[in-house]
Write a protein that holds these residues in place. Structure first.
Motif, PDB file in Angstrom:
ATOM      1  N   GLY A 157       0.801  -1.219   0.000  1.00  0.00           N
ATOM      2  CA  GLY A 157       0.000   0.000   0.000  1.00  0.00           C
ATOM      3  C   GLY A 157       0.831   1.264   0.000  1.00  0.00           C
ATOM      4  O   GLY A 157       0.290   2.370   0.115  1.00  0.00           O
ATOM      5  N   LEU A 158       2.159   1.111  -0.148  1.00  0.00           N
ATOM      6  CA  LEU A 158       3.054   2.259  -0.027  1.00  0.00           C
ATOM      7  C   LEU A 158       2.792   3.326  -1.083  1.00  0.00           C
ATOM      8  O   LEU A 158       2.677   4.518  -0.759  1.00  0.00           O
ATOM      9  CB  LEU A 158       4.510   1.805  -0.095  1.00  0.00           C
ATOM     10  CG  LEU A 158       5.561   2.911  -0.029  1.00  0.00           C
ATOM     11  CD1 LEU A 158       5.464   3.671   1.283  1.00  0.00           C
ATOM     12  CD2 LEU A 158       6.960   2.329  -0.216  1.00  0.00           C
ATOM     13  N   LEU A 159       2.690   2.937  -2.347  1.00  0.00           N
ATOM     14  CA  LEU A 159       2.523   3.927  -3.406  1.00  0.00           C
ATOM     15  C   LEU A 159       1.221   4.706  -3.257  1.00  0.00           C
ATOM     16  O   LEU A 159       1.202   5.933  -3.382  1.00  0.00           O
ATOM     17  CB  LEU A 159       2.586   3.240  -4.769  1.00  0.00           C
ATOM     18  CG  LEU A 159       3.997   3.096  -5.358  1.00  0.00           C
ATOM     19  CD1 LEU A 159       3.972   2.195  -6.574  1.00  0.00           C
ATOM     20  CD2 LEU A 159       4.575   4.452  -5.722  1.00  0.00           C
ATOM     21  N   ASP A 160       0.146   3.994  -3.002  1.00  0.00           N
ATOM     22  CA  ASP A 160      -1.138   4.679  -2.788  1.00  0.00           C
ATOM     23  C   ASP A 160      -1.036   5.603  -1.582  1.00  0.00           C
ATOM     24  O   ASP A 160      -1.577   6.713  -1.578  1.00  0.00           O
ATOM     25  CB  ASP A 160      -2.255   3.659  -2.578  1.00  0.00           C
ATOM     26  CG  ASP A 160      -2.607   2.908  -3.858  1.00  0.00           C
ATOM     27  OD1 ASP A 160      -2.539   3.528  -4.928  1.00  0.00           O
ATOM     28  OD2 ASP A 160      -2.941   1.725  -3.776  1.00  0.00           O
ATOM     29  N   GLY A 161      -0.329   5.141  -0.547  1.00  0.00           N
ATOM     30  CA  GLY A 161      -0.173   5.943   0.657  1.00  0.00           C
ATOM     31  C   GLY A 161       0.629   7.210   0.420  1.00  0.00           C
ATOM     32  O   GLY A 161       0.298   8.286   0.948  1.00  0.00           O
ATOM     33  N   LEU A 162       1.673   7.108  -0.389  1.00  0.00           N
ATOM     34  CA  LEU A 162       2.472   8.287  -0.713  1.00  0.00           C
ATOM     35  C   LEU A 162       1.642   9.330  -1.462  1.00  0.00           C
ATOM     36  O   LEU A 162       1.773  10.540  -1.218  1.00  0.00           O
ATOM     37  CB  LEU A 162       3.680   7.872  -1.557  1.00  0.00           C
ATOM     38  CG  LEU A 162       4.774   7.093  -0.815  1.00  0.00           C
ATOM     39  CD1 LEU A 162       5.778   6.521  -1.812  1.00  0.00           C
ATOM     40  CD2 LEU A 162       5.480   7.979   0.208  1.00  0.00           C
ATOM     41  N   VAL A 163       0.808   8.848  -2.364  1.00  0.00           N
ATOM     42  CA  VAL A 163      -0.076   9.767  -3.093  1.00  0.00           C
ATOM     43  C   VAL A 163      -1.040  10.449  -2.119  1.00  0.00           C
ATOM     44  O   VAL A 163      -1.282  11.662  -2.206  1.00  0.00           O
ATOM     45  CB  VAL A 163      -0.845   9.014  -4.191  1.00  0.00           C
ATOM     46  CG1 VAL A 163      -1.948   9.904  -4.784  1.00  0.00           C
ATOM     47  CG2 VAL A 163       0.098   8.556  -5.287  1.00  0.00           C
TER      48      VAL A 163
END
Length: 212
Positions: free
Chosen positions: A152-158
């Motif tokens: 979920g890191l990329l979605d979280g960064l966004v």
């Protein structure tokens, strides 16, 4: 939708349709297809319960995953669509529907594992919805959760960058905690991951321009 119509669908094709709609950010299509998949899973589950109660043979349905997966994935995608449409109340409602899937009978070992995975995913996604809706005091906790949630890191960064831009916040500290994880993203050979990373970089550029 009538059972006979629902059963004509292939749940794995619906999953592919959801993934495609998600990738192209077709939020209305995502909502519509997610509702169909959820209705499909619900009808199949009800049919299984009926056959079990009546002592009848449970019909075989060809699926790549245990039934619980389709319950969870349909609600996850519905929540994603609602979140991007700014309907945070409905996004929360969807998250609460897949945070606990242990109510299903006959989950089996694989089913219980999937239910636990959705429980963790729900925790991460609930943070995102709460932060985007204004509870920015949760950003530090969210960054720590993302360190243990590589999927979920990329979605979280966004989400972090959207929050920073929307509420005029400085998120340098939160990003610094995730620097090592961000570096690893560049090594991932995945079209969807690259698309999300480019979006993150675009938001970072906007963030830096605002700070300048």
């Amino acid at each position: 939708m009538h059972l006979s119509i629902l059963k004509s669908f292939n749940p794995d094709v619906l999953v592919e349709m959801l993934e495609t709609a998600h990738y192209f950010e077709q939020w209305d299509k995502l909502l519509y297809t997610a509702d169909i998949l959820h209705s499909y899973a619900q009808r199949i589950y009800e049919e299984r319960l009926y056959c079990k109660a009546m002592g009848m043979t449970i019909p075989f349905v060809k699926m790549q995953h245990p039934l619980v997966y389709y319950f969870g994935f349909s609600q996850q995608m519905r929540g994603v669509a609602c979140q991007h449409l700014g309907d945070y109340e409905q996004a929360r409602d969807s998250i609460y529907r897949y945070v606990e899937l242990g109510w299903m009978e006959d989950l089996g070992t694989d089913g219980r594992k999937i239910a636990l995975e959705f429980r963790h995913l729900a925790k991460v996604n609930l943070y995102a919805v709460e932060i985007l809706s204004g509870k920015t005091e949760l950003l530090d906790d969210y960054a720590r959760v993302l360190q243990n949630s590589p999927n979920g890191l990329l979605d979280g960064l966004v989400v972090i960058m959207q929050t920073a831009l929307c509420y005029g916040l400085n998120v340098d500290e939160q990003l610094s905690h995730l620097n090592d994880d961000i570096s690893q993203i560049k090594l991932v050979q995945d079209k969807t991951a690259h698309f999300k990373y480019r979006r993150f970089c675009y938001l970072v550029d906007l963030y830096k321009m605002r700070k300048a």
